[in-house]
Design a protein around this motif. Structure first.
Motif, mmCIF file in Angstrom:
data_model
loop_
_atom_site.group_PDB
_atom_site.id
_atom_site.type_symbol
_atom_site.label_atom_id
_atom_site.label_comp_id
_atom_site.label_asym_id
_atom_site.label_seq_id
_atom_site.Cartn_x
_atom_site.Cartn_y
_atom_site.Cartn_z
ATOM 1 N N PHE A 190 -0.357 -4.837 -7.539
ATOM 2 C CA PHE A 190 -0.624 -3.592 -6.690
ATOM 3 C C PHE A 190 -1.726 -2.794 -7.409
ATOM 4 O O PHE A 190 -1.523 -2.705 -8.646
ATOM 5 N N ALA A 192 -3.503 0.193 -9.125
ATOM 6 C CA ALA A 192 -3.169 1.370 -10.085
ATOM 7 C C ALA A 192 -1.501 1.775 -9.982
ATOM 8 O O ALA A 192 -1.129 2.757 -9.757
ATOM 9 N N LEU A 194 2.013 2.536 -12.137
ATOM 10 C CA LEU A 194 2.160 2.938 -13.471
ATOM 11 C C LEU A 194 2.720 2.185 -14.384
ATOM 12 O O LEU A 194 3.561 1.602 -13.672
ATOM 13 N N MET A 219 4.170 9.793 -2.799
ATOM 14 C CA MET A 219 3.155 8.723 -2.580
ATOM 15 C C MET A 219 3.698 7.564 -3.592
ATOM 16 O O MET A 219 2.946 7.383 -4.597
ATOM 17 N N CYS A 220 4.655 6.955 -3.133
ATOM 18 C CA CYS A 220 5.318 6.121 -3.971
ATOM 19 C C CYS A 220 4.656 4.821 -4.559
ATOM 20 O O CYS A 220 5.114 4.042 -5.377
ATOM 21 N N GLY A 221 3.626 4.360 -3.804
ATOM 22 C CA GLY A 221 2.828 3.223 -4.249
ATOM 23 C C GLY A 221 3.825 2.021 -4.345
ATOM 24 O O GLY A 221 4.480 1.713 -3.215
ATOM 25 N N SER A 222 3.747 1.505 -5.265
ATOM 26 C CA SER A 222 4.811 -0.060 -5.561
ATOM 27 C C SER A 222 6.343 0.625 -6.045
ATOM 28 O O SER A 222 7.072 -0.282 -6.464
ATOM 29 N N THR A 224 7.241 2.401 -8.838
ATOM 30 C CA THR A 224 7.869 2.147 -10.131
ATOM 31 C C THR A 224 8.692 3.691 -10.537
ATOM 32 O O THR A 224 9.778 3.621 -11.161
ATOM 33 N N ASP A 299 5.144 6.820 1.610
ATOM 34 C CA ASP A 299 3.410 6.200 1.257
ATOM 35 C C ASP A 299 2.954 6.129 2.726
ATOM 36 O O ASP A 299 3.589 5.772 3.685
ATOM 37 N N ILE A 300 1.747 6.212 2.758
ATOM 38 C CA ILE A 300 0.804 6.221 3.869
ATOM 39 C C ILE A 300 0.577 4.937 4.338
ATOM 40 O O ILE A 300 0.372 4.396 5.340
ATOM 41 N N ASP A 301 0.722 4.059 3.112
ATOM 42 C CA ASP A 301 0.210 2.508 3.299
ATOM 43 C C ASP A 301 1.433 1.699 3.433
ATOM 44 O O ASP A 301 2.232 1.422 2.683
ATOM 45 N N ASP A 328 2.348 10.554 6.197
ATOM 46 C CA ASP A 328 1.425 11.048 5.117
ATOM 47 C C ASP A 328 2.109 12.128 4.678
ATOM 48 O O ASP A 328 2.519 13.051 5.254
ATOM 49 N N ALA A 329 1.807 12.490 3.358
ATOM 50 C CA ALA A 329 2.512 13.133 2.337
ATOM 51 C C ALA A 329 2.000 14.654 2.692
ATOM 52 O O ALA A 329 2.708 15.525 2.340
ATOM 53 N N ASN A 345 2.064 10.717 -7.595
ATOM 54 C CA ASN A 345 1.181 10.126 -8.532
ATOM 55 C C ASN A 345 0.003 9.681 -7.538
ATOM 56 O O ASN A 345 -0.169 8.518 -7.149
ATOM 57 N N PRO A 347 -3.595 8.946 -5.505
ATOM 58 C CA PRO A 347 -4.696 7.973 -5.787
ATOM 59 C C PRO A 347 -5.694 8.601 -6.996
ATOM 60 O O PRO A 347 -5.869 9.589 -6.754
ATOM 61 N N LEU A 362 -7.300 15.994 -0.317
ATOM 62 C CA LEU A 362 -5.698 15.568 -0.301
ATOM 63 C C LEU A 362 -4.804 16.329 -0.976
ATOM 64 O O LEU A 362 -3.836 16.836 -0.772
#
Ligand SMILES: C[S@@+](CC[C@H](N)C(=O)[O-])C[C@H]1O[C@@H](n2cnc3c(N)ncnc32)[C@H](O)[C@@H]1O
Length: 417
Positions: A190, A192, A194, A219-222, A224, A299-301, A328-329, A345, A347, A362
């Protein structure tokens, strides 16, 4: 100051060095202190401590913040490069590892010593020569160097001495092997993410009260931060996946298991067996009992949310603990009315002008959403581009400097009333 404290350390116990991402040293010191280890000393990028070997192993298995735990092999002062050879050859390396084992050396210099010594590779090379020469003279053979996958990993740490005339030099043996931040629940790539221990440090730096407050990563991404928060709330040791595979499958993930000291000492082996059994039982029980709580991730993605789901499953945490939502946050309302903590966190971007403009928007819109809709929450934002904070029209009530690798970052806190 350094030497006063060091000299006061008891002579009979071995010394260890736990390393961590810069900015988290005090949290790490608290964790070590909580293991009833009282002789600690804060360093840049870690904590030096004196304890029994088994207590140091407990730190290795239970610290959420440590990147590695090292045992000190030697400490001496040097003035010139050659002193490393002269001191290094006095150490009995054949007691530390076997000629069949491969080794590598990393050298870390503080700012003053890097002004003086410049090339850390040459210093590693000098120590390597001392080790090889000693083995050759005693065993007629020398161990091989393997810079990628060595059995024995040494750290040569050099810092300017308080008198500024010489340099304090430490040689440490890495007990961890694979970095402790690699918990084992992240398999997919993934962009970026953390590091897990930095994420745990961020969660521990928030004033989150797990018993009473919701935890949201907007914006949780993967995932972590969510997974580390869950492990904290469940009081599950961060190395639990490795502990489980060691106990159930006899997979040996830690370097110390291959060190001569561990292999030669049945008392240490027995103590370790008890420790790992206790942590194994604890981890299994806590994973089973962990219910009736929620962690919220946005997350938006959708791809990011897929990876979060996969990581939660790799982490063996119940899926029902997490509520994930594609949203969308900058417009998302809180999932529950609070009180709670919302972290994010955002982008980083490549800092190109166009991207930076998008990030400014953003940050601004996210701040406006927090202000309007997230009353009763404490908001935290972790960023590698601290100047973007100016686009948020909320007052920062706390700022903490942390490092993500070499990137200087900030964790900002906002109170939303
Ligand atoms: C730096 S990554 C977060 C990494 C995460 N902390 C981890 O450890 O995996 C930033 C995330 O923010 C998400 N994002 C960007 N803009 C967003 C928005 N407006 N709303 C929600 N998520 C957003 C991206 O899709 C990306 O997954």
């Amino acid at each position: 100051m350094i030497d006063d404290k060091k000299n006061s350390l008891k002579k009979d116990l071995p010394t260890f060095f736990a390393s961590c991402p810069r900015g988290l040293e005090e949290l790490l010191e608290k964790e070590i202190y909580n293991q009833s280890i009282t002789e600690t000393y804060l360093k840049n990028g870690g904590v030096l401590f004196k304890s029994s070997y088994i207590k140091a192993l407990r730190v290795l298995l239970t610290s959420r913040i440590a990147s590695r735990v090292h045992e000190q092999v030697a400490q001496f002062a040097i003035k010139i490069e050659k002193d490393i050879y002269l001191q290094g050859i006095k150490i009995n390396w054949t007691k530390i590892f076997k000629v069949e084992q491969t080794f590598k050396i990393n050298t870390l210099l503080d700012r003053d010593s890097s002004d003086r010594f410049k090339n850390s590779l040459i210093l590693s090379q000098i120590l390597k020569d001392a080790i090889a020469d000693q083995f050759r003279s005693l065993k007629f053979e020398r161990p091989d160097v393997d810079t990628r996958n060595a059995d024995i990993s040494l750290l040569l740490r050099i810092e300017v001495a308080p008198n500024h005339n010489e340099f304090s030099t430490y040689i440490f043996l890495d007990l961890a092997g694979e970095p402790l931040s690699n918990r084992g629940y992240r398999k997919s790539r993934f962009t970026a993410p953390l590091r897990e221990n930095l994420a745990a440090g961020i969660v521990m730096h928030t004033d989150w009260q797990p018993e009473k407050e919701a935890f949201v990563d907007s914006m949780c991404g993967s995932g972590t931060l969510l997974i580390e928060a869950a492990l904290i709330k469940g009081d599950i040791p961060p190395s639990y996946l490795k502990i489980i595979s060691y106990t159930e499958k006899n997979i040996k993930p830690w370097a110390f298991l291959y060190h001569s000291k561990f292999l030669a000492d049945i008392r240490i082996q027995a103590e370790f067996k008890n420790l790992i059994q206790q942590l194994y039982t604890e981890s299994r029980n806590k994973l089973i009992k962990f219910k009736n709580t929620k962690f919220y991730g946005f997350d938006i993605d959708p791809k990011a949310l897929e990876i979060t789901k996969e990581n939660i499953s790799n982490a063996r945490l119940p899926e029902t603990l997490f509520e994930l939502k594609k949203i969308d946050a900058t417009v998302a309302p809180p999932p529950v009315s609070g009180p709670g903590v919302v972290v994010c966190n955002p982008p980083y971007g490549e800092r190109m002008d166009e991207e930076l403009e998008d990030l400014k928007i953003l940050y601004h819109e996210y701040g406006e959403n927090l202000k309007k809709n997230w009353k009763n929450y404490k908001a935290y934002l972790f960023t590698g581009i601290p100047e973007l904070r100016k686009n948020i029209s909320l007052q920062t009530s706390k700022r903490i400097q942390l490092y993500n690798g070499n990137i200087e970052c900030r964790l900002f806190r906002y109170n939303l009333f």
